[in-house]
Design an enzyme around this catalytic site. Structure first.
Site, mmCIF file in Angstrom:
data_model
loop_
_atom_site.group_PDB
_atom_site.id
_atom_site.type_symbol
_atom_site.label_atom_id
_atom_site.label_comp_id
_atom_site.label_asym_id
_atom_site.label_seq_id
_atom_site.Cartn_x
_atom_site.Cartn_y
_atom_site.Cartn_z
ATOM 1 C CB SER A 138 27.630 11.033 -27.912
ATOM 2 O OG SER A 138 27.598 11.713 -26.678
ATOM 3 C CE1 TYR A 151 32.881 11.197 -27.217
ATOM 4 C CE2 TYR A 151 31.184 12.587 -26.252
ATOM 5 C CZ TYR A 151 31.605 11.355 -26.701
ATOM 6 O OH TYR A 151 30.743 10.281 -26.636
ATOM 7 C CE LYS A 155 31.158 10.652 -30.211
ATOM 8 N NZ LYS A 155 30.982 9.370 -30.921
#
Length: 264
Positions: A138, A151, A155
């Site tokens: 991502s 997140y 990531k």
């Protein structure tokens, strides 16, 4: 690397980017594909449409024993794994209030799953002197993710681990790519986080791509053996701006988030 004639494992293969990769790899002439996902039935439906040998495994990528068993099954039925696509990921939509359970789940799926996949396939790849690891990380791993602290953090860790793998094993025949898209029309974006700040921030950052468009970029990135595969090419410019003036970049992101919140 060209995927023609290769044996490939894809986690998170039941939908979204994983399913699109499976279809595109099969169309490119992959020899065999192992489709792994928690939703085994959905993965089987994807596999049924592929014109190559397939293996379907229900796999919780946050459990190392299951990842190892999945790779063993793929190797036993297809042959040595040439390309390992560690693609499964989850979001939380939580900030400072994220629970210990949410942090643990994000760490297990977004980071440890990549570690488990590498442990499972690297010994054979190193013995053969070749192999490829594709990690779906991502753009949040290069920039950030407003509205989702676990997140954003995990990531970043996923990108860091991919970098470590490349610098450690790149001279031994192992190629590594980090796939870093922004918005993609997947269940993660349109399902659990739909309408949430995290999803709105992704939509505000640029075009939301279809999974098939991401798969096209992956094919080109693998053939060029690029470390960073960026389906949204503007991400490279965002990263340059962040590196050149971090304070200005942070200020710009804060303004974007304020604008989203004011429109809500």
């Amino acid at each position: 690397m060209r995927v023609t004639g290769k044996n490939i494992v894809i986690t998170g293969a039941a939908s979204g980017i994983g399913a699109a990769l499976a279809r595109r790899f099969a169309a490119e002439g992959a020899a065999g594909i192992c489709l792994a996902d928690l939703d085994e039935d959905a993965a089987a439906r994807v596999a049924a449409g592929l014109e190559c040998r397939t293996v379907v495994r229900r796999t919780d990528v946050g459990e190392e024993s299951q990842v190892r068993s999945m790779v063993e099954a793929a190797t036993g039925e297809l042959g040595p794994v040439d390309l390992m696509c560690s693609n499964a990921g989850i979001g939380t939509g939580a900030g400072l209030e994220a629970t210990a359970e949410q942090w643990a789940a994000a760490w297990a799926v977004n980071v440890q799953a990549h570690v488990y996949a590498a442990r499972a396939v690297l010994p054979s790849m190193l013995e053969r002197g070749e192999g490829y690891l594709l990690h779906t990380c991502s753009a949040a791993g290069l920039l950030s993710q407003p509205g989702d602290a676990p997140y954003a953090v995990t990531k970043h860790a996923a990108v860091a681990f991919a970098e470590w793998l490349s610098l450690t094993y790149g001279d031994r025949g192992i190629r590594v790519s980090a796939l870093c898209p922004q918005g993609v029309r997947t269940p993660l974006l349109t399902g659990g986080l739909d309408g949430h700040l995290a999803a709105k921030a992704v939509a505000a950052a640029g075009k939301v791509l279809e999974p098939e468009e991401v798969a096209d970029t992956v094919i080109a990135g693998l053939e060029a053996e690029k470390f960073l595969i960026l389906p949204h090419p503007e991400v490279a410019e965002y990263v340059r701006r962040k590196a050149s003036d971090h304070d200005r970049w942070l200020s710009g992101i804060r303004r974007m988030v304020a604008g989203i919140q004011n429109r809500s």
